[in-house]
Design a protein around this motif. Structure first.
Motif, PDB file in Angstrom:
ATOM      1  N   THR A 177      56.395  44.335   7.135  1.00  0.00           N
ATOM      2  CA  THR A 177      57.320  44.805   8.011  1.00  0.00           C
ATOM      3  C   THR A 177      57.651  46.215   7.927  1.00  0.00           C
ATOM      4  OG1 THR A 177      58.872  44.291   6.105  1.00  0.00           O
ATOM      5  CG2 THR A 177      58.564  42.684   7.713  1.00  0.00           C
ATOM      6  N   ILE A 193      63.143  37.735  16.882  1.00  0.00           N
ATOM      7  CA  ILE A 193      64.160  38.671  16.360  1.00  0.00           C
ATOM      8  C   ILE A 193      65.355  38.927  16.957  1.00  0.00           C
ATOM      9  CG2 ILE A 193      64.174  41.495  15.959  1.00  0.00           C
ATOM     10  CD1 ILE A 193      61.143  41.102  15.015  1.00  0.00           C
ATOM     11  N   ALA A 217      51.126  40.258  11.954  1.00  0.00           N
ATOM     12  CA  ALA A 217      52.466  39.431  11.183  1.00  0.00           C
ATOM     13  C   ALA A 217      52.245  37.946  11.837  1.00  0.00           C
ATOM     14  CB  ALA A 217      53.542  40.207  11.575  1.00  0.00           C
ATOM     15  N   ARG A 241      51.229  34.066   3.812  1.00  0.00           N
ATOM     16  CA  ARG A 241      52.046  34.271   2.766  1.00  0.00           C
ATOM     17  C   ARG A 241      53.306  34.549   3.030  1.00  0.00           C
ATOM     18  NH1 ARG A 241      48.397  37.830  -0.368  1.00  0.00           N
ATOM     19  NH2 ARG A 241      47.681  38.322   1.680  1.00  0.00           N
ATOM     20  N   VAL A 242      53.677  35.202   4.193  1.00  0.00           N
ATOM     21  CA  VAL A 242      54.960  35.879   4.616  1.00  0.00           C
ATOM     22  C   VAL A 242      55.208  34.915   5.701  1.00  0.00           C
ATOM     23  CG1 VAL A 242      56.353  37.907   5.326  1.00  0.00           C
ATOM     24  CG2 VAL A 242      54.183  38.228   3.711  1.00  0.00           C
ATOM     25  N   GLN A 244      57.355  33.630   8.835  1.00  0.00           N
ATOM     26  CA  GLN A 244      57.827  34.362  10.229  1.00  0.00           C
ATOM     27  C   GLN A 244      59.469  34.563   9.969  1.00  0.00           C
ATOM     28  OE1 GLN A 244      55.606  33.970  13.290  1.00  0.00           O
ATOM     29  NE2 GLN A 244      57.015  33.935  14.921  1.00  0.00           N
ATOM     30  N   GLU A 271      60.952  35.758   7.489  1.00  0.00           N
ATOM     31  CA  GLU A 271      61.006  36.726   6.758  1.00  0.00           C
ATOM     32  C   GLU A 271      60.697  38.208   7.469  1.00  0.00           C
ATOM     33  OE1 GLU A 271      59.966  35.781   2.011  1.00  0.00           O
ATOM     34  OE2 GLU A 271      58.290  35.504   3.292  1.00  0.00           O
ATOM     35  N   ILE A 272      59.720  37.981   8.196  1.00  0.00           N
ATOM     36  CA  ILE A 272      59.350  39.070   9.016  1.00  0.00           C
ATOM     37  C   ILE A 272      60.397  39.369   9.900  1.00  0.00           C
ATOM     38  CG2 ILE A 272      57.818  39.644  10.987  1.00  0.00           C
ATOM     39  CD1 ILE A 272      55.575  38.105   9.238  1.00  0.00           C
ATOM     40  N   ILE A 273      61.057  38.465  10.479  1.00  0.00           N
ATOM     41  CA  ILE A 273      62.107  38.732  11.582  1.00  0.00           C
ATOM     42  C   ILE A 273      63.173  39.136  10.822  1.00  0.00           C
ATOM     43  CG2 ILE A 273      63.730  37.267  12.940  1.00  0.00           C
ATOM     44  CD1 ILE A 273      61.126  35.606  13.712  1.00  0.00           C
ATOM     45  N   ARG A 274      63.604  38.678   9.640  1.00  0.00           N
ATOM     46  CA  ARG A 274      64.615  39.025   9.175  1.00  0.00           C
ATOM     47  C   ARG A 274      64.726  40.581   8.409  1.00  0.00           C
ATOM     48  NH1 ARG A 274      66.727  35.544   3.783  1.00  0.00           N
ATOM     49  NH2 ARG A 274      68.081  34.233   5.278  1.00  0.00           N
ATOM     50  N   TYR A 275      63.494  40.867   7.995  1.00  0.00           N
ATOM     51  CA  TYR A 275      63.374  42.218   7.522  1.00  0.00           C
ATOM     52  C   TYR A 275      62.670  43.246   8.387  1.00  0.00           C
ATOM     53  CZ  TYR A 275      64.334  39.310   3.319  1.00  0.00           C
ATOM     54  OH  TYR A 275      65.091  38.462   2.716  1.00  0.00           O
ATOM     55  N   SER A 276      62.957  42.788   9.675  1.00  0.00           N
ATOM     56  CA  SER A 276      62.036  43.684  10.699  1.00  0.00           C
ATOM     57  C   SER A 276      62.764  45.040  10.818  1.00  0.00           C
ATOM     58  CB  SER A 276      62.124  43.039  12.085  1.00  0.00           C
ATOM     59  OG  SER A 276      63.510  42.706  12.397  1.00  0.00           O
TER      60      SER A 276
END
Lengths: 311, 311
Positions: free
Chosen positions: A187, A286, B202, B207-208, B210, B212-217
């Motif tokens: 990220t 997002i 992404a 292992r990560v 979706q 989490e990616i959105i949350r910490y984008s």
């Protein structure tokens, strides 16, 4: 609600100075003591009244402190930990704000004496500015503050640190240090490296003038310069210390990029169309998660308190 | 100040619908006639009163028009030009809004009859939204509109088109079509491809999650999703038709990226630090040129009328 009596900020850059403003604004501690390696930074901190006291050495700054915040570049954490270790008060908590967690733990944990709590942390907040004058009280508002407490960490110490972060407006999440480093590689770290690279390419180009690049930057390039303008020391250390995860994600990135490059070369429009359609879904996620806005023009006119630039 | 009596918009997406609003708002023409290939888009345009008339065929729409705007994906320009050619009024001007100029000229110019002016154009304006409902009158305000008139183009026709663009609030610049395509490959096309790629990486990761990616984008990745959310058809055509310049810049990009990747692998901190320091200067240039703001948090709270998403 003074959760810690005395807080020592080691390093007085964007994050520490924002913490000083935020802690003072919310009355989260009684006294803030600061230290920075550079005499100029210490003088600035004194001049603007950032801390109650500014010390010439880190050792002096941590004396009697209940919470010590290591807010120096990741590569400097180990040496600082070694220096302050003999001066830490029993029962005190040491935390850090580094963008990488495993390397910080490896560098810092061995120095932490018995009876002192070490709870690594990482606020996902920043701007492209740095230094003691760049801080502001609302930097952490509605941003994530990730904590990676080691197994067996003292629950009371974790709760106190969590309350401090929340008191500054952040949302706190706990996770494993290795997972943190991978999530951030995706990220944040790899996107930053890519943005730096693209800006570097533009800089090298002879046939397109710098003034043209700057003038027409709003067509997409500007977003890259934005994330490529952050503190060079901090980012150097991020890549040196989150090497494995970054190289892993970079490897996947170049694989994907080569597949798209090949599709362009071969004129495979279906491949491109399908790929570009899929990426739209993430964007929607997002927006739905409230991390951004669906307003036209990317909501630049309306958006209030989100930013990038911190690893 | 009605510069053109009747304007025909061929294609009714973000750019054409914004033009309709902007031209009407500023009284730049007497009548706006529209055509879109899709019956649904035509129905929407009628429903929201986007044009004075909506025609079922492009041929019908251009009858008697003084200015014809080709606002379809770059890959569809040639077929549309062939279809409308026999129906163009002598003395009329044809322009387009495609993100690539050489390929459009190759596709369209051979169809333009003697006595009709063809002046290619490209407004550097857009959002990540598309379709007839996405347009708004201020889209072009303070944005660049690049014109690439061929040698020997009629000065009066160029001046009239320039005045129309300026009337919608844009800053107009003229340049050679080949140079346009190279400049845009650097400032827009390659950055978009890279952003698409990073978002795709992404998406693949197991292992990560979706979420989490959105949350910490907001840590950097969000800026990539922003520029990777634009219209897939448009972007497919951009890469297929600006192939050479994009592949050229992509080649330089991967060279630079590999050099940085090697520096990370070897732990060469000096290389990274020097590189990251250099890219800051470009950012400063963009701020000084007034293309962005130096306000903290990238000025997201204050910024008003800039955006990305158009090639």
């Amino acid at each position: 609600m003074a959760l810690h009596d005395r807080v020592a900020l080691i390093g007085l850059g964007l994050i520490a100075s924002s913490m000083a403003h935020a802690m003072r604004g919310a009355g989260l501690c009684r006294e803030i003591v600061g230290h920075a390696r550079s005499a100029e930074t210490r003088a600035t901190a004194l001049e603007i009244g950032l801390c109650d006291r500014v010390c010439e050495t880190a050792a002096e700054a941590v004396e009697g402190a209940d919470l010590i915040v290591l807010a120096v570049p990741v590569g400097a954490m180990g040496a600082i930990a070694a220096e302050i270790a003999p001066h830490l008060k029993p029962g005190a908590t040491v935390t850090d704000v580094g963008s990488v967690k495993q390397a910080v733990i490896t560098a810092v944990a061995p120095h932490i004496p018995e009876g002192v709590h070490f709870i690594p942390g990482h606020p996902l907040a920043g701007t492209e500015h740095s230094g003691p004058r760049s801080g502001f009280a609302t930097l952490f508002r509605n941003r994530w503050w990730l904590l990676t407490p080691p197994e067996g960490a003292d629950p009371a110490a974790v709760a106190r640190l969590r309350a401090l972060c929340e008191g500054m407006g952040a949302n706190v999440e706990e996770m494993d240090a290795a997972h943190h480093d991978l999530v951030l590689a995706v990220t944040s770290h790899t996107p930053h490296l890519i943005a730096y690279t693209m800006v570097g390419v533009a800089d090298h180009l002879r046939r397109v003038t710098q003034s043209e690049i700057i003038r027409y930057s709003a067509a997409g390039f500007r977003d890259f310069t934005r994330i490529a303008a952050s503190d060079p020391t901090m980012w150097r250390d991020v890549f040196l210390t989150n090497k494995e995860a970054t190289l892993d994600i970079l490897g996947r990135f170049t694989e994907e990029l080569f597949a798209l490059q090949r599709a362009i070369r071969l004129g495979d429009g279906d491949h491109l169309f399908e790929y570009f359609t899929r990426t739209r879904a993430i964007r929607r996620g997002i927006i739905e998660a409230g991390q951004d806005t669906a307003a036209p023009d990317f909501g630049r006119a309306a958006e209030a308190t989100n930013g990038t630039g911190k690893g």
